[in-house]
Structure formats: structure tokens, C-alpha cells
Design a protein around this motif. Structure first.
Motif, mmCIF file in Angstrom:
data_model
loop_
_atom_site.group_PDB
_atom_site.id
_atom_site.type_symbol
_atom_site.label_atom_id
_atom_site.label_comp_id
_atom_site.label_asym_id
_atom_site.label_seq_id
_atom_site.Cartn_x
_atom_site.Cartn_y
_atom_site.Cartn_z
ATOM 1 N N GLN A 57 -22.574 2.024 6.590
ATOM 2 C CA GLN A 57 -23.662 1.939 6.034
ATOM 3 C C GLN A 57 -23.556 2.156 4.435
ATOM 4 O OE1 GLN A 57 -26.967 4.054 7.821
ATOM 5 N NE2 GLN A 57 -28.129 4.181 6.138
ATOM 6 N N GLN A 58 -24.001 1.299 3.700
ATOM 7 C CA GLN A 58 -23.792 1.453 2.343
ATOM 8 C C GLN A 58 -24.028 2.622 1.652
ATOM 9 O OE1 GLN A 58 -26.349 -0.900 -0.774
ATOM 10 N NE2 GLN A 58 -24.903 -2.666 -0.062
ATOM 11 N N LYS A 59 -25.253 3.173 2.075
ATOM 12 C CA LYS A 59 -25.821 4.482 1.584
ATOM 13 C C LYS A 59 -26.244 5.133 2.664
ATOM 14 C CE LYS A 59 -26.907 3.627 -3.258
ATOM 15 N NZ LYS A 59 -27.710 2.618 -4.068
ATOM 16 N N THR A 60 -25.948 6.492 2.539
ATOM 17 C CA THR A 60 -26.177 7.518 3.342
ATOM 18 C C THR A 60 -26.930 8.695 2.596
ATOM 19 O OG1 THR A 60 -24.376 6.922 4.834
ATOM 20 C CG2 THR A 60 -25.563 9.234 5.219
ATOM 21 N N LEU A 61 -28.300 8.816 3.023
ATOM 22 C CA LEU A 61 -28.937 10.158 2.334
ATOM 23 C C LEU A 61 -28.581 11.303 2.768
ATOM 24 C CD1 LEU A 61 -32.434 8.048 1.385
ATOM 25 C CD2 LEU A 61 -30.498 8.425 0.027
ATOM 26 N N VAL A 93 -25.218 10.419 -0.829
ATOM 27 C CA VAL A 93 -25.863 10.680 -1.684
ATOM 28 C C VAL A 93 -27.034 11.746 -1.621
ATOM 29 C CG1 VAL A 93 -25.271 8.776 -3.596
ATOM 30 C CG2 VAL A 93 -27.290 8.655 -2.040
#
Lengths: 203, 315
Positions: free
Chosen positions: B291-295, B132
Motif C-alpha cells: 500500500q502506498q501509504k499506511t496510516l 506515517v
């Protein structure tokens, strides 16, 4: 008789519940966690990391050099992209006191350099991310990760900058610890503002 | 000699047949990726989907784009089809942060990895990983510019995106994390225009009737910013009222260059799409922990630096 018993029963049943909206509960728990993490960050993590923070002018020279590995050596990234976060620590003299920032000159002679230090717009992730010690994967939730930046910045605005602004004057010598962000693709930005972590008068 | 010649011909023919069969078989065995996108009415999402498709092809995969038309029921059908047709991975640009969770879970339960692009799902178990834009931080930066431009004092309007989309609230929260710290900044209206250009124009026209003295408009995406700008031009107020957007779309970047919009925040759909395909590739090669979220970073685009940017952050 039955009616009174039923009424008492209902009152007792009602009193046995403690109804709190779920989002309010979530905020409280997250808020407590964040406050604790911020306290540890300021009292333990940052002081240890700041021992290795580079001098402002030396870092500037390194970053201005083409093909420098200073970006990887001194910078931290928390996302995919071009943004790098840096820490600096050094002693300098206050040049000017502006509405939104002060300018401070570090170093002497040819090695001299001047930076802006934010005194109003202390927002963003610079202080959280420049140490490289707070990572989203360890914090877990993105809202909590964002709250960390908010709390860190708030603490700096209230506990570091507010008392500093009461006494700051041009010509004063100060010790600065701070963090800033740069876009590697765009390179050095002379208007960059350092977000202060500590500001201490030395005279 | 004649016999040797005939043998060589037969061998060559067999070799050709074998190599053709091998190519056909490789193509048949290529992993298939479904790209399910919230809408193809917005060029930003078209770019996101097309880039993912192209990147998948570059890596030797077969990809197909499905348009959910901002409708979770249609998105649900796409997921059912993707599962039934045996797709190997799904790249999802969700229609709704909550409403799309059940759809994504269908695929996950069927053992198909789901990689979210740009729009988050409000359930970490509903996707293998979520890539995201750091919308919140982008709007913190934009909020700082907004307050500085108005010299810490003024009336403003906020146009929100789709209320069911996390990006709407991440952007709004980031913006308010800064702006609300300045007591002389007054928000006179906050309304949703669904990330839609025409709706934004209508909503702002109506707000201007009640609040003709606003100083600036903050919009949750560029389509709304362009609609707001259009409303201001029609009202003859485009020089007096500042407009800020988010996305880095082609028309918004041109508008910043031409002195229309005051700023936008550049997202990098190319990086999002390429990362999602790269994650699928890693999954196919055996990686299971992501990884659950990658920025993905976003960048502030202003009249001062706009010449360094192209639309959608294309490289």
C-alpha cells in the motif's frame, strides 16, 4: 509595419494560452471529485450500511463487556492503532440541550442508555470511517482522503444539524443515525460524542 | 577402542568446524538494512531509529543507523553509500518531503526498496511504501480541544515546524480545519521555529512583545511546545497562556502531568518502526506490492488521561 505585425502576433500568442496556477487546478479537480464522492456516500453508501447499524444501548452493552468481540464485529479501523469507529441507529428522547451537544436517552427500563450527540464539534473521521466503505487505498491521495472528512462534516453541520437546532427541545422524540470513535486500549468513554448523520423528529 | 575414540574425536571436530562455518555464513548472508534518519538531535527520532534497529535484529537482520543531520546533501551521501555497500533495504525518515525524493529514487532505481517512516515524500514513486502518523487527524482532534478550552473565542499563536516537511503542513491544516470554523478565534501570529526548542523560545519571546494578550499557543511539535512554555515561564505568563504540542515526547508527557502543557498528541514511533521492518521482512520474502501509504493512529493526551500514557507511546 513589421512592428504592428509582431505586436498582433504576440497578442494572438498570449490569447492562445490559458494560464492557471497548477495548485489551483489541482484543488479544483480534487474538489469536484470530493463533492461527487460525498454525494454518493450520503445518498447510496450510508443508507445501505445504516440498515445493519446496531441500536445504541445494545452496542454499548457489548463494548462494555470484557473480552467482547463487539469491537471487531461492529467496529472499523482505518489505521494501525487502537481507534475503532462505530455506527449506531436508534430512536430516543432528548434529555438536555447543551451548548455543544444534546443528550438523548435510548431504550427503556434497564436497557436504557444515554448518549451525547454533537451539535457543534462535528469534525474528525467518524462519519467517513465508521462505514468501512471509504478506504485510503481506494481514494488514493491522503489530502483527498482528509478532504472527504471535511466535506462530510460540513454537509452534516449545514444540512442536518443547523435545521435540527431550530426546533430541538427537551422531551422531543428523535431518530438518530450517527458515528463515534473509541480507543480500545482505553475502553468505553462516557464523554464520547456521537457525530450525527441523520437527526429526525418523530413527534 | 582407541581407533573408535579417535574417529569420534575427528567427527566431533569436523562437526564443530562445520557448525561454526555455518553460523558465520548465516551471519554473512543476513540481509542488511540501512536506517537513514533526518536527525539524531531529537530524542523522538533516536527512539524511532533505535526501535527499527532493534526490531531488525529481532528478525535476524543487520541494521545500521545513518544520521542526516537535517541536511539533504548528507542524506544523499548516505544513500550513495547504502547503494554501494549493497544494503538490501532502506528505512528512511526523510529530511525534506521534496528534497529527499531524488535521494530515495537513487535507491529505488538500484532495486533497493525504500520504506519511509513518519515523514512523507511528495512523490509516490520514490518509496516502496510510506508509514506515517495520521498527523492531520490528530490535529483536527487537538483543534477541537483547543477551541473548547478557549470557549470558542481568543487570540492565539501558531509555531510551525520545518516548512519543507509535510508533517508541518498536515498538522497545521488539521488544526485550522477546525479552528478556522470559529470566527472569534483570531490567529495573531504564525511563524516557523523549525521544530526546534530554542528557536521556539526566541520566536515566542519576540511575538509576545507585539502581542502580550494571547490566550494560547499551538506548536507543531513538543520540542517547540517546551520552548514556548519556557518563554512563558520566563515572562511569568505560563499560568495564563495555554500551550499545545504534538509528539508525545518524554518531557511533554511529564509537563502535561505537572500542569505545564495543556495537551499533546501522542505518536507511536514504535509502531511506525516495527511496521517498516515488518514490510522489509515481507519484501525479502517475496512480496512486491505494498500500500502506498499506511496510516498509524495518534492519540490526544490531556491532563485527564495522561496517566494512561508513557512517552512515545511505548508499550
Amino acid at each position: 509595419m513589421y512592428g504592428i505585425s509582431a505586436l498582433i502576433g504576440l497578442v494572438l500568442l498570449y490569447l492562445s494560452f490559458d494560464i492557471v496556477p497548477l495548485d489551483e487546478r489541482a484543488e479544483t479537480t480534487a474538489g469536484e471529485d470530493v463533492a461527487e464522492m460525498v454525494a454518493v456516500y450520503f445518498e447510496e453508501t450510508l443508507p445501505a450500511v445504516m440498515l445493519d447499524a446496531p441500536q445504541p444501548c445494545g452496542l454499548l452493552k457489548t463494548l462494555e463487556t470484557e473480552d467482547s468481540n463487539g469491537w471487531e464485529k461492529y467496529g472499523q479501523q482505518t489505521a494501525i492503532g487502537n481507534r475503532y469507529y462505530f455506527l449506531i441507529s436508534g430512536q430516543g428522547q432528548v434529555n438536555t440541550v447543551e451548548d455543544d451537544f444534546i443528550t438523548v436517552t435510548f431504550g427503556t427500563g434497564e436497557a436504557q442508555c444515554t448518549f451525547r450527540i454533537s451539535t457543534v464539534y462535528i469534525f474528525g473521521n467518524e462519519i467517513r470511517d465508521a462505514s468501512g466503505k471509504l478506504q485510503l487505498k481506494e481514494v488514493g491521495s491522503l489530502p483527498t482522503f482528509n478532504s472527504l472528512s471535511e466535506s462530510i462534516n460540513e454537509r452534516v453541520r449545514k444540512q442536518v444539524v443547523a435545521p435540527f437546532l431550530k426546533s430541538v427541545k427537551e422531551g422531543k422524540t428523535i431518530q438518530v443515525q450517527g458515528a463515534f470513535a473509541l480507543n480500545r486500549r482505553l475502553g468505553w468513554d462516557p464523554d464520547v460524542e456521537i457525530k450525527p448523520i441523520q437527526l429526525q423528529f418523530k413527534d | 577402542m582407541y581407533i573408535i575414540g579417535r574417529c569420534l574425536c575427528v567427527c566431533l571436530a569436523l562437526l564443530l568446524c562445520f557448525s561454526c562455518g555455518s553460523n558465520e555464513s548465516e551471519k554473512d548472508n543476513a540481509k542488511q538494512i540501512a536506517i537513514i534518519v533526518s536527525t539524531l538531535n531529537n530524542p523522538w527520532f533516536v527512539f524511532l531509529a533505535e526501535t527499527a534497529k532493534e526490531e531488525a535484529a529481532n528478525r535476524g537482520y543487520v541494521a545500521r543507523i545513518f544520521d542526516s543531520q537535517n541536511n539533504t546533501s548528507l542524506e544523499s551521501n548516505h544513500f550513495e553509500n547504502a547503494v554501494a555497500l549493497g544494503y538490501d533495504a532502506i528505512l528512511l525518515n526523510a529530511t525534506d518531503s521534496d528534497g529527499s525524493v531524488a535521494n530515495a529514487k537513487k535507491a529505488m532505481e538500484a532495486g533497493i526498496p525504500v520504506f519511509c517512516m513518519d515523514r512523507e515524500l511528495n512523490n509516490p514513486d520514490a518509496a516502496t511504501s510510506q508509514i506515517v502518523s495520521d498527523s492531520y487527524s490528530g490535529c483536527v482532534e487537538l483543534g477541537g480541544l483547543f477551541v473548547r478550552s478557549l470557549k470558542r473565542k481568543g487570540k492565539y499563536v501558531e509555531l510551525l515546524g520545518l516548512v519543507g516537511d509535510n508533517n508541518t503542513w498536515n498538522r497545521s491544516k488539521g488544526f485550522h480545519a477546525v479552528v478556522d470554523q470559529f470566527p472569534e478565534m483570531e490567529m495573531v501570529a504564525q511563524q516557523s521555529a523549525d521544530f526546534d526548542r530554542n528557536k521556539a523560545m526566541e520566536v515566542l519571546e519576540s511575538i509576545l512583545q507585539a502581542h502580550p494578550d494571547v490566550d494560547a499557543v499551538f506548536c507543531g511539535n513538543d520540542a517547540m511546545a517546551m520552548g514556548a512554555q519556557q518563554a512563558l515561564v520566563a515572562a511569568g505568563k505560563d499560568k495564563a497562556i495555554r500551550v499545545y504540542g504534538f509528539d508525545g515526547s518524554e518531557d511533554a508527557v511529564r509537563s502535561v502531568q505537572a500542569g505545564g502543557l495543556d495537551a499533546t498528541v501522542m505518536q507511536f514511533p514504535q509502531k511506525i518502526a516495527e511496521t517498516a521492518v515488518a514490510f522489509s521482512d515481507e519484501y525479502f520474502k517475496g512480496k512486491t506490492e505494498f500500500q502506498q501509504k499506511t496510516l498509524v493512529d495518534v492519540e490526544l493526551v490531556t491532563p485527564t488521561n495522561v496517566d494512561r500514557y508513557t512517552s512515545y507511546g511505548k508499550e
